[in-house]
Write an enzyme that holds these catalytic residues in place. Structure first.
Site, mmCIF file in Angstrom:
data_model
loop_
_atom_site.group_PDB
_atom_site.id
_atom_site.type_symbol
_atom_site.label_atom_id
_atom_site.label_comp_id
_atom_site.label_asym_id
_atom_site.label_seq_id
_atom_site.Cartn_x
_atom_site.Cartn_y
_atom_site.Cartn_z
ATOM 1 N N GLU A 109 -7.732 0.385 22.154
ATOM 2 C CA GLU A 109 -7.884 -0.647 21.060
ATOM 3 C C GLU A 109 -7.250 -1.830 21.952
ATOM 4 O O GLU A 109 -6.280 -2.247 22.306
ATOM 5 C CB GLU A 109 -6.676 -0.216 19.945
ATOM 6 C CG GLU A 109 -7.065 -0.889 18.553
ATOM 7 C CD GLU A 109 -6.067 -0.125 17.550
ATOM 8 O OE1 GLU A 109 -6.648 -0.166 16.434
ATOM 9 O OE2 GLU A 109 -5.203 0.511 17.918
ATOM 10 N N LYS A 145 10.982 -0.318 6.648
ATOM 11 C CA LYS A 145 11.530 -0.721 7.860
ATOM 12 C C LYS A 145 10.155 -1.608 8.241
ATOM 13 O O LYS A 145 9.179 -1.108 8.717
ATOM 14 C CB LYS A 145 11.739 0.338 8.834
ATOM 15 C CG LYS A 145 12.468 -0.418 10.032
ATOM 16 C CD LYS A 145 12.507 0.601 11.390
ATOM 17 C CE LYS A 145 11.106 0.587 11.948
ATOM 18 N NZ LYS A 145 10.370 -0.806 12.408
ATOM 19 N N GLU A 175 -1.250 6.407 9.330
ATOM 20 C CA GLU A 175 -2.182 5.733 9.325
ATOM 21 C C GLU A 175 -2.185 4.945 10.836
ATOM 22 O O GLU A 175 -1.420 4.008 10.975
ATOM 23 C CB GLU A 175 -2.413 4.576 8.417
ATOM 24 C CG GLU A 175 -3.783 3.847 8.380
ATOM 25 C CD GLU A 175 -3.814 2.546 9.252
ATOM 26 O OE1 GLU A 175 -4.441 2.647 10.208
ATOM 27 O OE2 GLU A 175 -3.446 1.641 8.578
ATOM 28 N N ALA A 213 7.937 -4.423 10.653
ATOM 29 C CA ALA A 213 8.057 -4.969 11.866
ATOM 30 C C ALA A 213 9.041 -5.701 12.300
ATOM 31 O O ALA A 213 9.267 -6.892 11.412
ATOM 32 C CB ALA A 213 6.674 -5.172 12.618
ATOM 33 N N ARG A 242 0.829 -1.260 -0.143
ATOM 34 C CA ARG A 242 -0.031 0.014 -0.073
ATOM 35 C C ARG A 242 0.843 1.360 0.086
ATOM 36 O O ARG A 242 0.225 2.278 -0.333
ATOM 37 C CB ARG A 242 -0.859 -0.125 1.249
ATOM 38 C CG ARG A 242 -1.871 0.548 1.048
ATOM 39 C CD ARG A 242 -3.138 0.451 1.847
ATOM 40 N NE ARG A 242 -3.007 0.640 3.527
ATOM 41 C CZ ARG A 242 -3.671 0.608 4.393
ATOM 42 N NH1 ARG A 242 -4.747 -0.203 4.049
ATOM 43 N NH2 ARG A 242 -3.635 0.788 5.454
ATOM 44 N N CYS A 256 -6.262 -2.334 12.687
ATOM 45 C CA CYS A 256 -6.607 -1.157 13.298
ATOM 46 C C CYS A 256 -7.921 -0.879 12.764
ATOM 47 O O CYS A 256 -8.652 0.176 13.555
ATOM 48 C CB CYS A 256 -5.542 -0.029 12.446
ATOM 49 S SG CYS A 256 -5.744 -0.152 10.711
#
Length: 485
Positions: A389, A182, A258, A184, A167, A292
């Site tokens: 969250e 980079k 985001e 995760a 994306r 998310c």
């Protein structure tokens, strides 16, 4: 099914610099583990500051030539990469399941979704528009052109190891920008395999760089302090996003953020109950709730709430928990033990405070990082699970009486990424969709992401959008040329 060991032996394990897999300058490595077992899958190179500086020098040089590469050529390379990813769907899907944990069918879905960004932006590469007009004073021409913003740093999360990369990579390459990714530390293997696919598709060395590391802060801050970096695109938590936005100020970097979400899922009395339950399962349980966009607060009109709660409890209780690569698993592991601790802490606090536990609520014994599908009601105000969250397979249901109450409660959060609601009333659908303060609104749908649509939040959920016609604009500068007639 793809053989695990054969697949792992084919994945680059070095840093991806100048079109090749190379060891870290320090020689250091770190393990990537299988969250279903805790076993080490492979050791991979661990980037340090020296690697960053060398890689970025190469990327900047390669980027100058890439910026002048004809848009059609850029698009054809992206298209070739799209076709190569699709051809290796089984490999990419198994790799994501091994390093992140999601069930294999969902990994296949991510391959198709993630690859589509490469196809979409291969087509957008040749549709970068400017315009020309006569100056109102009649003394010349106004010429407006779009140019690549320049070198990009992309920081991607662990929950969608392929799609969150494509994306960003798709529009950056289409626009003519070199990009340093980079990934995760939990899920770098998918991005390394993608880098190899791009090289095989003809992408010039240095245009795409992958720097996996256990020293994320050092790598990011080193790049962001370099005056040649022009943009950062980040997907992750709001807390980390705030830090990066502050750091971006020194070089006045373009930013795309985001960030976190706290998505409401509203169900009105007139909703189709079966459709609402299916939508809830998709909006919450896809990716094990580790998204998310995952529904975080289920706000259900009281007339339908008992039936909705009963049906959803039954669905969750029937889910089979196990390794994502086992054919009979409905829910894979959580990405790591730290995330399990976070989920368990939220649930335990709510139950201790008096919440009603309908199903689940426990860690799963044995190797790996598993948590049961869980449903809570009657959660007292003040519990963290109502505002934080969850990022796991936990559903919290509360009731409402009026439309205005539902909208007010849905908007009562600092976040504004995704939202969902179910109704069969067209007038209500239009009214509620406009009233929800979110960048994404799903009406009678539990899955709403689409490469052809803009994806982005408002408030503390981010800045800018990805995907759609709008996505490439994040990687372009606008230049005005005044021509004398």
């Amino acid at each position: 099914m793809t053989d695990k060991q054969t697949l792992l032996s084919s994945v680059p394990t070095g840093l991806w610099i100048d079109g090749a897999s190379v060891p870290a300058a320090s020689g250091k490595t770190f393990p990537v583990t299988d969250p279903a077992t805790g076993d080490v899958l492979v050791e991979i190179a661990d980037a340090g500051v020296d690697d960053v500086r060398r890689a970025f020098d190469i990327a900047v040089t390669a980027g100058r030539a890439w910026a002048t590469t004809p848009p059609r050529e850029r698009g054809e390379i992206l298209r070739a990469a799209f076709e190569a990813v699709i051809a290796r769907t089984d490999d990419f899907a198994m790799l994501m399941t091994l390093e992140m944990g999601k069930i294999l069918s969902e990994s296949v879905g991510e391959v198709n979704y993630g690859a589509e960004f490469l196809r979409w932006f291969s087509e957008e590469a040749v549709r970068i528009h400017g315009h020309t007009s006569t100056a109102p004073a009649g003394n010349g021409e106004i010429v407006v052109v779009k140019e690549p913003v320049g070198p990009v740093l992309a920081v991607t999360p662990w929950n969608f190891p392929l799609a969150m990369g494509t994306r960003k990579i798709g529009p950056a390459l289409a626009a003519g920008c070199p990009i340093v990714v980079k990934p995760a530390r939990d899920t770098p293997l998918t991005m390394l395999l993608l880098a190899q696919v791009f090289a095989d598709a003809g992408l010039p060395p240095g245009v795409l760089t992958v720097l996996q590391t256990t020293h994320s802060g050092d790598v990011s801050s080193t790049l962001m302090a370099d005056h040649r970096l022009r943009k950062i695109s980040f997907t992750g938590s709001t807390g980390v996003g705030r830090v990066l936005i502050r750091q971006s100020a020194d070089q006045i970097l373009r930013t795309s953020m985001e960030l976190g979400g706290n998505a409401p899922f509203l169900v009105f009395d007139d909703a189709d109950l079966d459709a609402a339950v299916e939508g809830a399962m998709a909006a919450k349980m896809r990716n094990g709730g580790e998204a998310c966009t995952s529904a975080n607060r289920f706000i259900v009109q009281n007339g339908i709430r008992p039936a909705f709660t009963e049906a959803l409890t039954a669905r969750l209780a029937a889910m089979r928990v196990g390794p994502g690569y086992d054919a009979d698993s409905d829910l894979g592991p959580i990405v790591n033990a730290k995330q399990v601790d976070h989920i368990a802490g939220l649930v335990d606090e709510a139950v201790t405070a008096g919440a009603t536990l309908h199903t689940g609520g426990r860690r799963v014994d044995g190797p790996g990082s598993f948590y049961e599908p869980t449903l809570l009601t009657d959660v007292p105000a003040g519990c963290a699970i109502l505002t934080e969250e969850i990022f796991g397979p936990v559903i919290v249901i509360s009731g409402f009486d009026t439309d205005d109450e539902a909208i007010t409660r849905a908007n009562d959060t600092d976040y504004g990424l995704a939202s969902y609601f179910f109704t069969r009333d067209l007038d209500r659908a239009k009214r509620v969709a406009r009233a929800l303060d979110y960048g994404l609104v799903g009406v009678n749908r539990g899955v709403i992401s689409d490469p052809a649509a803009p994806f982005g939040g408002v408030k503390h959920s981010g800045i800018g959008v990805e995907g759609g016609f709008e996505g490439i604009e994040e990687y372009l500068d606008t230049k005005y040329i005044a021509l004398t007639s």
